[in-house]
Motif scaffolding. Structure first.
Motif, PDB file in Angstrom:
ATOM      1  N   HIS A  69       0.644  -1.200   0.325  1.00  0.00           N
ATOM      2  CA  HIS A  69      -0.189   0.157   0.146  1.00  0.00           C
ATOM      3  C   HIS A  69       1.029   1.517   0.373  1.00  0.00           C
ATOM      4  O   HIS A  69       0.281   2.003  -0.862  1.00  0.00           O
ATOM      5  CB  HIS A  69      -1.296   0.113   0.984  1.00  0.00           C
ATOM      6  CG  HIS A  69      -1.867   1.345   1.460  1.00  0.00           C
ATOM      7  ND1 HIS A  69      -3.047   1.444   1.097  1.00  0.00           N
ATOM      8  CD2 HIS A  69      -1.002   2.595   1.790  1.00  0.00           C
ATOM      9  CE1 HIS A  69      -3.537   2.533   1.130  1.00  0.00           C
ATOM     10  NE2 HIS A  69      -2.556   2.979   1.691  1.00  0.00           N
ATOM     11  N   TYR A  70       1.758   1.431   1.151  1.00  0.00           N
ATOM     12  CA  TYR A  70       2.617   2.255   1.010  1.00  0.00           C
ATOM     13  C   TYR A  70       3.902   2.445  -0.376  1.00  0.00           C
ATOM     14  O   TYR A  70       4.145   4.000  -0.589  1.00  0.00           O
ATOM     15  CB  TYR A  70       3.138   2.513   2.336  1.00  0.00           C
ATOM     16  CG  TYR A  70       2.785   2.889   3.833  1.00  0.00           C
ATOM     17  CD1 TYR A  70       2.060   4.379   3.328  1.00  0.00           C
ATOM     18  CD2 TYR A  70       2.052   2.577   4.386  1.00  0.00           C
ATOM     19  CE1 TYR A  70       1.252   4.645   4.375  1.00  0.00           C
ATOM     20  CE2 TYR A  70       1.011   2.918   5.408  1.00  0.00           C
ATOM     21  CZ  TYR A  70       0.344   3.782   5.246  1.00  0.00           C
ATOM     22  OH  TYR A  70      -0.561   4.608   6.174  1.00  0.00           O
ATOM     23  N   LEU A  71       4.038   1.320  -0.835  1.00  0.00           N
ATOM     24  CA  LEU A  71       4.681   0.972  -2.125  1.00  0.00           C
ATOM     25  C   LEU A  71       3.906   1.872  -2.863  1.00  0.00           C
ATOM     26  O   LEU A  71       4.438   2.821  -4.111  1.00  0.00           O
ATOM     27  CB  LEU A  71       5.029  -0.158  -2.309  1.00  0.00           C
ATOM     28  CG  LEU A  71       6.180   0.187  -3.882  1.00  0.00           C
ATOM     29  CD1 LEU A  71       7.321   0.756  -3.623  1.00  0.00           C
ATOM     30  CD2 LEU A  71       6.358  -1.465  -4.167  1.00  0.00           C
ATOM     31  N   LEU A  72       2.884   1.538  -3.506  1.00  0.00           N
ATOM     32  CA  LEU A  72       2.122   2.695  -4.332  1.00  0.00           C
ATOM     33  C   LEU A  72       1.545   3.638  -4.146  1.00  0.00           C
ATOM     34  O   LEU A  72       1.384   4.335  -4.854  1.00  0.00           O
ATOM     35  CB  LEU A  72       0.910   1.600  -4.677  1.00  0.00           C
ATOM     36  CG  LEU A  72       1.044  -0.001  -4.840  1.00  0.00           C
ATOM     37  CD1 LEU A  72       0.058  -0.878  -4.879  1.00  0.00           C
ATOM     38  CD2 LEU A  72       1.440   0.353  -6.540  1.00  0.00           C
ATOM     39  N   TRP A  73       1.479   4.233  -2.835  1.00  0.00           N
ATOM     40  CA  TRP A  73       1.403   5.491  -2.164  1.00  0.00           C
ATOM     41  C   TRP A  73       2.194   6.636  -3.116  1.00  0.00           C
ATOM     42  O   TRP A  73       2.311   7.544  -3.421  1.00  0.00           O
ATOM     43  CB  TRP A  73       0.896   5.322  -0.800  1.00  0.00           C
ATOM     44  CG  TRP A  73       0.252   7.026  -1.124  1.00  0.00           C
ATOM     45  CD1 TRP A  73      -0.977   7.210  -0.831  1.00  0.00           C
ATOM     46  CD2 TRP A  73       1.220   7.553  -0.435  1.00  0.00           C
ATOM     47  NE1 TRP A  73      -1.047   9.101  -0.242  1.00  0.00           N
ATOM     48  CE2 TRP A  73       0.291   9.059  -0.174  1.00  0.00           C
ATOM     49  CE3 TRP A  73       2.124   7.967   0.338  1.00  0.00           C
ATOM     50  CZ2 TRP A  73       0.761  10.349   0.831  1.00  0.00           C
ATOM     51  CZ3 TRP A  73       2.920   8.874   1.430  1.00  0.00           C
ATOM     52  CH2 TRP A  73       2.317  10.043   1.103  1.00  0.00           C
ATOM     53  N   MET A  74       3.975   5.927  -2.511  1.00  0.00           N
ATOM     54  CA  MET A  74       4.602   6.814  -3.212  1.00  0.00           C
ATOM     55  C   MET A  74       4.963   7.029  -3.894  1.00  0.00           C
ATOM     56  O   MET A  74       5.229   7.949  -4.950  1.00  0.00           O
ATOM     57  CB  MET A  74       5.947   6.030  -2.329  1.00  0.00           C
ATOM     58  CG  MET A  74       6.816   6.497  -1.718  1.00  0.00           C
ATOM     59  SD  MET A  74       8.196   6.739  -3.353  1.00  0.00           S
ATOM     60  CE  MET A  74       8.537   4.910  -3.689  1.00  0.00           C
ATOM     61  N   LEU A  75       4.578   5.860  -5.030  1.00  0.00           N
ATOM     62  CA  LEU A  75       4.759   6.120  -6.709  1.00  0.00           C
ATOM     63  C   LEU A  75       4.280   7.096  -6.916  1.00  0.00           C
ATOM     64  O   LEU A  75       4.280   7.273  -7.801  1.00  0.00           O
ATOM     65  CB  LEU A  75       4.854   4.570  -6.910  1.00  0.00           C
ATOM     66  CG  LEU A  75       5.813   3.490  -6.704  1.00  0.00           C
ATOM     67  CD1 LEU A  75       5.318   1.878  -7.314  1.00  0.00           C
ATOM     68  CD2 LEU A  75       7.264   4.145  -7.530  1.00  0.00           C
TER      69      LEU A  75
END
Length: 124
Positions: A69-75
């Protein structure tokens, strides 16, 4: 094509990241994975008993999903990063533009987890 680009990334993340991470930690906890880290984790958890191992096993998918979730949010948030994907010979030059929220693509009955992951998850 646009939905295919999102689905391609989702399928890769589920099969090559989510499923592999959950599988590795399951093998660590049940003793199939060998090595210093696996031995250390099992030894530390043994002090707390089998209920602790069961609780950790239940938490593993949640922890992996939060990380994704946080990887995708960061991207999506970092505009100086570009996630480009080639599908059917055509380039999508900025994948986040195809979604109203990449992290949201993970969830729900039509989300990436439900459609592409082979590992356990809670229905959302």
């Amino acid at each position: 094509m646009f939905e295919n680009a999102l689905d391609r990334v989702g399928e890769l993340l589920m099969s090559r990241v989510r499923d592999k991470a959950i599988g590795d930690w399951d093998r660590i906890l049940d003793g199939r994975m060998k090595g210093i880290t696996a031995d250390r984790v099992r030894a530390e958890l043994a002090a707390y008993g089998p209920d602790c191992v069961s609780t950790v096993q239940q938490m593993i998918p949640k922890i992996v999903d939060t990380t994704l979730h946080y990887l995708l949010w960061m991207l999506e948030q970092e505009r100086d990063l570009n996630l480009s994907v080639q599908v059917e010979g055509k380039w999508v030059t900025n994948l986040p533009d195809l979604s109203d929220g990449l992290s949201g693509e993970l969830y729900g009955k039509r989300g990436w987890i439900a459609r592409f992951s082979k590992e356990r998850h809670e229905e959302g």
